[in-house]
Design an enzyme around this catalytic site. Structure first.
Site: not given
Length: 753
Positions: A94-95, A159, A447, A642, A644
């Site tokens: 999806d990213h 995520d 965000r 995030s 990440r």
């Protein structure tokens, strides 16, 4: 239907585990506690764990990964020594789909541009028994809500908005890829027992108010770090009045206050959603044990006794809010937005309105926004702003197209992007963004950090509900309150927008031709996973070096970051997403967004070897080449945003040894620990001001690194003067072993071998 046997297994043991835990605690339990205590890892001894202090081993039911984070997570899992995942796991593409033209076109472009990465993720999924959701299937959190989330369950996802599943009563927690590897490898997953924040909702939403306004209000109360280390548990008559997807919106954006996760207790709205998404048997199973899928009655009668903090919100009095710009916790009622914008010099003209994303793309959201769009056409209003729609899943997109909502938006001038994250994460090829003009956009995302949506630091992004986004796009100005204000239509008439109306669920049911799911091979042992040695998108990982057992000496200051330093500042997304599977290449974005405290510039730091100001990654690579360790210094809530883990892996890869800050965001602190780095906190915050640009650091007692024992660091300034600073840490015995081994993955591989 997925996971039915798993859910039956969880439910069969839930009551017994909860009753046993209640005896140990000797008191009533909140709903979050019931799920946590029912998911203790098999070797974890049952105890009355102290919130905010005790580390506890858990056994989540499943793992979900999105394509940007899945690359590094799966590259690590390939080094774990396992042949298949120990729990059901999924990958969601999806990213990596950029929003530019429209959905189908953008999807085709992405599939060609990212073929190497998608093929890698598909083959790894096939080999290790992981479910694969193809590009275009939808955004991870919406797909999880539609297919996998279930009341009373526990999952982790790579995520930060994984808590979206709390809308179906699940403890769902965002983590870094190394945490996912632990669970997929069958290892215990460690978490400090969270504190509990109770939010009592009374009354009922009305008029223009939406579920989004609840979390916008909560964000204003708690701020971006007020929920750190805590689970937010919503309850009360107001909670029961919300749809399951509305609950999901609230839980999703709980990540913006730093909460570990958020959740609602099981109720009729969840049962309705489960049935509507083809999981009637799950709804029936949950109903059979419903008394265990909520807090005990005593908790609801005296919530101030059982929660560490209590917030009360009367939904009947809640007004629409708009949060921003540049931070999701600056909450302004729409009635005050025009005045506040003028006082702060924010551009009033709304250039683009964007709805959708993992936060607000349910059928209910779209139908309510469509009711406003239809009014614009029917009442002869000319839409002043650009308008885009990002569906959360192919199932939602197909259903809203069938029911005419897409046509409604297109009649208003709207553009439909692909079922993907798109503009919400910076995957938006916005024309003219490179000119960096001052402008305002409004969106229903979660965000709104600087540069996040379009890369333009002067784009003022405001977060609100989909229906209010639609109204503001029609009006074209922040200085419009649809509750009280009128607009002039093309005939010169004054018209007023009526409050939005919508449907909790589609009256004709959900529909889809191809949801986008691909099951893994039954036997993945013969599946080959190939990574080209010369690829610039993918790179096999080499283990990080173990600690040599000595004090770190002669470490140079790399950067002292000023103010907000999120994971977007440490490892930007947008165009950098294409390197998420190549650690060395993506390390060229390390800390390029952080503000240097000594010159207030970004990506410009002093190279202590030359005295010149150069780009952060360039300076760090020179230090690494010469074998010089470095230290990063930061402010409060360092690593906000995030999940990440690249924000931890890049400094580790390039030779940063320690990060010393005033305070950490939860996920980032864990990610640093997992990668074998030192995540340290100033005992005296004033010592942040002691750090100078040419400083050298000597750790004097790292050889005695132990739980609960502070460390002391000698800071040598360029004039020869010295300061001793004391730093604290939250490492337990297991986490110190990660540091000694060089990373948590090194320890896992050693144990599996």
């Amino acid at each position: 239907m997925f996971d039915l046997d798993l859910i039956k297994s969880v439910y069969s043991g839930l009551a017994g585990k909860i009753e046993k835990s209640k005896k140990t605690l000797n008191r009533p339990m909140t709903y979050a506690e019931k799920i946590l205590y029912a998911h203790l890892y098999e070797t974890q001894e049952l105890d009355a764990f102290k919130r905010g202090a005790d580390y506890v081993d858990f056994a989540p039911d499943r793992v979900a990964m999105q394509d940007a984070t899945a690359q590094m997570a799966l590259l690590q899992f390939m080094n774990s020594g396992k042949n298949t995942t120990a729990v059901p796991s999924t990958v969601h593409c999806d990213h990596l789909i950029q929003a530019q033209v429209e959905g189908k076109t953008d999807l085709n472009v992405a599939q060609n541009a990212n073929k190497e990465v998608f093929d890698f993720l598909e083959s790894v999924s096939n080999k290790y028994g992981i479910g694969f959701w193809k590009p275009g299937a939808g955004i991870i959190h919406q797909v999880v809500l539609e297919n996998y989330a279930f009341p009373g369950g526990m999952m982790i996802g790579t995520d930060s908005h994984t808590p979206n599943a709390g809308g179906l009563g699940m403890v769902a927690i965002g983590v870094g890829g190394a945490d996912a590897v632990d669970v997929m490898a069958g290892m215990p997953w460690e978490l400090k027992m969270p504190k509990l924040i109770g939010v009592k909702l009374t009354g009922k939403l009305n008029g223009w108010s939406a579920p989004k306004d609840i979390i916008l209000k909560v964000a204003g109360i708690l701020t971006v770090k007020g929920g750190t280390g805590a689970i937010i548990e919503y309850f009360g008559e107001g909670a029961r009045s919300l749809s399951a997807t509305g609950k999901g919106t609230i839980c999703n954006m709980g990540a913006e206050v730093g909460a570990t996760t958020s959740l609602f207790a099981f109720d009729e709205s969840m049962a309705r959603y489960l049935k509507a998404t083809g999981r009637e048997e799950v709804a029936e199973l949950a109903n059979d044990i419903k008394e265990y899928l909520k807090a005990d009655p005593e908790v609801y009668e005296n919530p101030e006794v059982y929660y560490d903090e209590l917030i009360e919100i009367d939904l009947s009095e809640l007004t629409p809010h708009v949060n921003g710009p540049f931070t999701p916790d600056r909450a302004t009622p729409i009635s005050e937005m025009g005045k506040t914008a003028r006082e702060n010099g924010w551009p009033l003209n709304v250039s683009v309105g964007l709805i959708g994303s993992c936060t607000n793309s349910s059928y209910e959201d779209i139908s309510r926004a469509a009711s406003i769009a239809k009014q614009a056409v029917d009442k002869g209003l000319k839409v002043k702003s650009e308008f885009t729609i990002t569906p959360g899943s192919e199932q939602v997109r197909y259903t809203i197209e069938r029911d005419g909502f897409i046509s409604t938006f297109e009649n208003m001038g709207g553009k439909v992007f692909a079922n993907a994250c798109g503009p919400c994460i910076g995957q938006w090829a916005r024309p003219g963004a490179d000119k960096q003009e001052k402008n305002t956009i409004v969106h229903s995302f979660n965000r709104n950090f600087s540069k996040r949506a379009d890369g333009n630091p002067n784009t003022h992004a405001f977060v609100t509900s989909p229906e209010l986004v639609t109204a503001l796009a029609i009006a074209g100005t922040l200085d419009f309150n649809p509750v009280t204000d009128s607009l002039t239509n093309e005939r010169g008439e004054q018209v007023k927008l009526d409050p939005p109306t919508g449907f909790e669920l589609p009256s004709n049911g959900f529909a889809v031709e191809d949801a986008g799911y691909q099951a893994p091979a039954e036997d993945g042992s013969k599946v080959e996973v190939n990574v080209a040695p010369d690829s610039n998108r993918l790179q096999l990982l080499s283990p990080f070096k173990a600690w040599d057992g000595k004090n770190i000496e002669g470490a140079k200051l790399l950067i002292k970051a000023l103010g907000k330093c999120t994971t977007d500042h440490i490892s930007m997304a947008g165009p950098w997403l294409r390197f998420r599977g190549h650690l060395d290449n993506i390390s060229n974005n390390m800390l390029i967004g952080a503000v240097n405290a000594f010159n207030s510039d970004t990506n410009s730091i002093k190279n202590q070897l030359t005295g010149e100001y150069e780009q952060v990654p360039k300076v760090q690579r020179e230090y690494k080449e010469k074998g010089i360790s470095t230290v990063v210094v930061g402010d409060h809530n360092y690593g906000e945003g995030s999940s990440r883990e690249h924000a931890a892996m890049e400094p580790r890869h390039l030779g940063v040894r320690a990060v010393i800050v005033k305070s950490f965001a939860r996920i980032h602190e864990t990610n640093l620990k997992k990668q074998g780095m030192l995540a340290l906190t100033f005992v005296n915050e004033e010592d942040y001001d002691v750090i100078q640009e040419d400083d050298t650091f000597n750790f004097t007692d790292l050889v005695g690194f132990a739980p609960g024992k502070n460390l002391n660091i000698e800071v040598i300034h360029s004039d020869g003067a010295k300061d001793m600073i004391e730093v604290s840490h939250t490492y337990n015995t297991q986490q110190i072993e990660w540091f000694k081994a060089g990373s948590a993955l090194n320890l896992i591989r050693k144990q599996n071998n």
